[in-house]
Scaffold this active site. Structure first.
Site, mmCIF file in Angstrom:
data_model
loop_
_atom_site.group_PDB
_atom_site.id
_atom_site.type_symbol
_atom_site.label_atom_id
_atom_site.label_comp_id
_atom_site.label_asym_id
_atom_site.label_seq_id
_atom_site.Cartn_x
_atom_site.Cartn_y
_atom_site.Cartn_z
ATOM 1 N N CYS A 214 -26.802 9.338 -9.100
ATOM 2 C CA CYS A 214 -26.189 10.383 -8.278
ATOM 3 C C CYS A 214 -27.064 11.610 -8.111
ATOM 4 O O CYS A 214 -27.025 12.274 -7.076
ATOM 5 C CB CYS A 214 -24.820 10.770 -8.837
ATOM 6 S SG CYS A 214 -24.845 11.486 -10.502
ATOM 7 N N CYS B 248 -23.565 8.926 -19.077
ATOM 8 C CA CYS B 248 -22.411 9.525 -18.409
ATOM 9 C C CYS B 248 -21.117 8.850 -18.853
ATOM 10 O O CYS B 248 -20.133 9.512 -19.190
ATOM 11 C CB CYS B 248 -22.583 9.418 -16.894
ATOM 12 S SG CYS B 248 -21.314 10.283 -15.947
ATOM 13 N N GLY C 222 -15.464 4.625 -3.707
ATOM 14 C CA GLY C 222 -16.005 3.309 -3.394
ATOM 15 C C GLY C 222 -14.911 2.279 -3.216
ATOM 16 O O GLY C 222 -13.724 2.555 -3.411
ATOM 17 N N VAL C 223 -15.315 1.071 -2.856
ATOM 18 C CA VAL C 223 -14.355 -0.003 -2.605
ATOM 19 C C VAL C 223 -13.603 -0.374 -3.878
ATOM 20 O O VAL C 223 -12.382 -0.554 -3.856
ATOM 21 C CB VAL C 223 -15.075 -1.245 -2.038
ATOM 22 C CG1 VAL C 223 -14.086 -2.392 -1.839
ATOM 23 C CG2 VAL C 223 -15.779 -0.906 -0.740
ATOM 24 N N ASP C 224 -14.316 -0.492 -4.986
ATOM 25 C CA ASP C 224 -13.702 -1.016 -6.198
ATOM 26 C C ASP C 224 -12.566 -0.137 -6.715
ATOM 27 O O ASP C 224 -11.455 -0.620 -6.962
ATOM 28 C CB ASP C 224 -14.771 -1.193 -7.278
ATOM 29 C CG ASP C 224 -15.815 -2.223 -6.893
ATOM 30 O OD1 ASP C 224 -15.463 -3.207 -6.222
ATOM 31 O OD2 ASP C 224 -16.996 -2.044 -7.264
ATOM 32 N N MET D 239 -11.101 7.610 -9.181
ATOM 33 C CA MET D 239 -11.430 7.250 -7.797
ATOM 34 C C MET D 239 -12.800 7.809 -7.429
ATOM 35 O O MET D 239 -12.984 9.023 -7.328
ATOM 36 C CB MET D 239 -10.348 7.763 -6.855
ATOM 37 C CG MET D 239 -8.964 7.191 -7.184
ATOM 38 S SD MET D 239 -7.669 7.721 -6.035
ATOM 39 C CE MET D 239 -8.178 6.848 -4.541
ATOM 40 N N GLY E 20 -12.604 1.107 -11.691
ATOM 41 C CA GLY E 20 -13.052 -0.033 -10.905
ATOM 42 C C GLY E 20 -14.196 -0.798 -11.530
ATOM 43 O O GLY E 20 -14.857 -1.585 -10.847
#
Length: 374
Positions: A209, A111, A14-16, A11, A135
């Site tokens: 990030c 990453c 985000g939306v996905d 998680m 996601g």
């Protein structure tokens, strides 16, 4: 999907990934939400050129709060897994080293390949989960005839994220679900809204990030100062393909192959960065036509749809995330290298970037560009 499983959902806030959690919960699976804490967003705040605000970036503290709120809304347990030290050692430091060596690495691919999926699977197994779900817009399935897990492009080509996933191992593919592989982004947003998730309209993050605003030079200076290292003098000459000195540049880490703006050169025709020479710190510039190349070599290869590359094959090769895959011949080149020869010249083939190879929708494999010939 098959019988209910225990699944660890990656998680990101985000939306996905939130929609994935809502979908799997609706399907009756037992879920555990996991968020990887990768970078202290406040760490370099206040250094010269670095913003004080840490909002709006991928993997920010806001994203952690959003992920936790989604988990609470769905009624699933949630854990924050600290991977800051490993992220710095396996992603940030190699990124800095590559940039200072005149190459242009892709930290998101580093990453995924070396940290995220490995750390998520380790944690998932520790808590008794059968698989992880993410996601990402990609698809995977097991091919009985070849005895291999296959990674494929998603139904929504505009959201294809396989470029960042070419390093996944067979074990990782076998234990990963990509529930959004058959969906489009509007459908995913509607699914999140139908599940009552407040972030259904949250915009996608576009920034790396740990590099706010995409200012790589400012990040490099701030990071080196933070770790107590002196920034090396990487300045040098801007030269033509004929060897004529045209000007000076501030450092090989401040330019990238294909760059036109910010070179400080006056010319009747636009000049572009063609090649960076780490040893001499020289940067070769030339016309856009000279920026075109027909071949590359790649190392640190990972094969997915095949066990190994033993003979030349036809593929579509992708050399940047936004690059349209182009037809090429892919051949083994010995010493862990692959050689790619394009049917048509391609713009700005850049050392340090990754190249991935497709046959149809399937990802054959990929590697890291190490050489460019025109």
């Amino acid at each position: 999907m098959s019988a209910p499983e225990t699944i660890a959902v990656a998680m990101s806030g985000g939306v996905d990934s939130s929609a994935v959690a809502a979908l799997l919960r609706e399907q009756g699976h037992t879920l555990v939400g996991l968020t990887l804490q990768l970078w202290n967003q406040r760490r370099l705040a206040g250094h010269e050129g670095m913003p004080e605000s840490v909002q709006g970036r991928c993997c920010s503290i806001d994203d952690v709060y959003d992920a936790r709120r989604v988990a609470e809304h769905l009624g699933i347990p949630y854990y924050l897994v600290n991977q800051e030290e490993r992220f710095e050692n396996e992603v940030v430091k190699p990124f800095v080293s590559e940039y200072l060596a005149g190459r242009t690495p892709i930290p998101c691919t580093l990453c995924n390949n070396h940290l995220k999926f490995d750390a998520l699977l380790i944690t998932a197994r520790q808590i008794g989960a059968d698989r992880i779900a993410t996601g990402h817009y990609a698809r995977n399935h097991y091919d009985e005839a070849r005895g291999r897990w296959i990674l494929s492009r998603p139904a929504d080509r505009s959201k294809d994220q396989t470029y960042f996933l070419f390093g996944l191992t067979q074990d990782q593919l076998a234990h990963t679900l990509f529930p959004l592989g058959e969906m489009t982004k509007p459908v995913v947003r509607q699914m999140a809204a139908d599940a009552g998730l407040a972030l259904a309209k949250k915009p996608d993050s576009q920034e790396i990030c740990f590099i706010p605003g995409g200012d790589y030079s400012a990040f490099l200076a701030a990071y080196l100062e933070d770790v107590g290292e002196e920034q090396p003098d990487l300045s040098g000459e801007l030269v033509s393909t004929a060897g004529e000195v045209l000007g000076k540049h501030a450092g090989i880490h401040t330019v990238t192959v294909g760059q036109r703006k910010g070179l400080g050169l006056t010319s009747p025709n636009p000049l572009y960065v063609l090649q960076i020479h780490p040893e001499s710190h020289a940067v070769t510039v030339g016309s856009e036509a000279e920026l075109m190349g027909t071949e590359l070599y790649a190392d640190r290869l990972n094969w997915i749809s095949i066990a190994e590359l033993t003979e030349p094959i036809r593929v579509e090769a992708k050399i940047r995330h936004r690059h349209e895959p182009a037809w090429a011949t892919l051949s083994p080149a010995g010493e862990g290298l692959a050689h790619v020869v394009f049917d048509e010249p391609q713009r700005a083939i850049t050392p340090g970037q990754s190249a991935i190879f497709f046959q149809g929708d399937e990802v054959v494999g990929g590697g890291w560009i190490v050489n460019r010939n025109s």
